[in-house]
Scaffold this active site. Sequence first.
Site, PDB file in Angstrom:
ATOM      1  N   HIS A 263      27.335 -10.906  41.683  1.00  0.00           N
ATOM      2  CA  HIS A 263      27.956 -12.074  42.285  1.00  0.00           C
ATOM      3  C   HIS A 263      27.564 -12.216  43.755  1.00  0.00           C
ATOM      4  O   HIS A 263      27.660 -11.269  44.539  1.00  0.00           O
ATOM      5  CB  HIS A 263      29.476 -11.985  42.169  1.00  0.00           C
ATOM      6  CG  HIS A 263      30.170 -13.246  42.556  1.00  0.00           C
ATOM      7  ND1 HIS A 263      30.336 -14.296  41.690  1.00  0.00           N
ATOM      8  CD2 HIS A 263      30.726 -13.637  43.734  1.00  0.00           C
ATOM      9  CE1 HIS A 263      30.970 -15.284  42.296  1.00  0.00           C
ATOM     10  NE2 HIS A 263      31.222 -14.901  43.542  1.00  0.00           N
ATOM     11  N   HIS A 300      39.253 -11.328  47.577  1.00  0.00           N
ATOM     12  CA  HIS A 300      38.834 -11.122  48.958  1.00  0.00           C
ATOM     13  C   HIS A 300      39.903 -11.641  49.906  1.00  0.00           C
ATOM     14  O   HIS A 300      40.687 -12.524  49.572  1.00  0.00           O
ATOM     15  CB  HIS A 300      37.477 -11.769  49.248  1.00  0.00           C
ATOM     16  CG  HIS A 300      37.381 -13.219  48.880  1.00  0.00           C
ATOM     17  ND1 HIS A 300      37.267 -13.651  47.582  1.00  0.00           N
ATOM     18  CD2 HIS A 300      37.379 -14.339  49.640  1.00  0.00           C
ATOM     19  CE1 HIS A 300      37.184 -14.970  47.544  1.00  0.00           C
ATOM     20  NE2 HIS A 300      37.262 -15.422  48.783  1.00  0.00           N
TER      21      HIS A 300
END
Length: 385
Positions: A263, A300
Amino acid sequence: MPIYHKLGNIPPKRHTQFRKPDGSLYAEQLFGTIGFDGMATNSYHEQRPTQVKAIKNQYSVAPKIALKNNIKSYRLKGFQVKPENDYLESRKTVLINSDCAIILAAPKQSTENYFYKNTDADELIFVHKGTGKLRTHLGNLDFKYGDYLLIPRGIIYKIDFDTEDNRLFIVESRRPIYTPKRYRNWFGQLLEHAPFCERDIRRPVELETHNENGDFLIKVKKQDDIIEMVYASHPFDVVGYDGYNYPYAFSIHDFEPITGRIHQPPPVHQTFETDAFVICSFVPRLYDYHPQSIPAPYNHSNIDSDEVLYYVDGDFMSRNDIDQGHISLHPAGIPHGPHPGATERSIGKTKTNELAVMVDTFKPLMLTEEAMKIADENYYKSWLE
């Protein structure tokens, strides 16, 4: 976008005599930025561009802040903003800080009886719905679904729509908007690894030149006020110009995605930048091709920036219950990531058709009263199992 552009008729040398067929002089104007140090254009006018006949109404369009200090994730349902006839009245600021404003608009009618000039900010208009023509004093651009229209501050413009069904996502920036530095060499040319090139940039190709006297209303935005100024001559009277400071268009469909075995982080989607925020384009692309890859983004933390994602079209793999025109706000200071089930659903998928525009700001965003009218107050709970 630092590309030299020339349109219409200009003299061989700047700041020299350039005469009309009747022997009189055209009026030269330097249209520049950052105190003669930024991008600039030299334009030549049928009449002096300084003729103000009257200053009429002045009124505030400053947004009303509803939530100044926010750490709560929100979803805004953008298509709930009601269409309005007038272009300026249709613009609803939903998120704002001292560097930028994020605006939703659903104008039904073209700007017919006035011109508009924003002296506070560059404007980046993303066309979600609608087609038409952006008309400016430095030339015209046709637009359609998926276009970004970059209008530098100080450009005088009108917008002509083909129908009444229009939806715009607008970012006003008090800092100049450029293409990302890492995509350009030291000459300014876009490099081979950039996700778009100069061929994708559409510059003005049609120059309207009116030599008319009369009363021409220009609505000027300055320090969050609209000031109505009446000019003595038509503001679209340019016979030619050259330079680097002009409006242009770029289609999100011409953004070439950068992919990898695992990713990739959001900067690979970056399309524009300022020194205060960035704008990214999420477009249809192949997923990661490592045999153990997880296509969904990892969790995140937004420690230094607020993340705004405007959903345009397609299937938004990492989100549940997201539709066209929705805006997600994930503020700095807390983590966010895929909704429950999204990570597992993504495994084994080979591609996505999602289309979205992201704005990451380095200062916190405040929510306005207009935002709260279309806000989902329970969105922050959507990560609960």
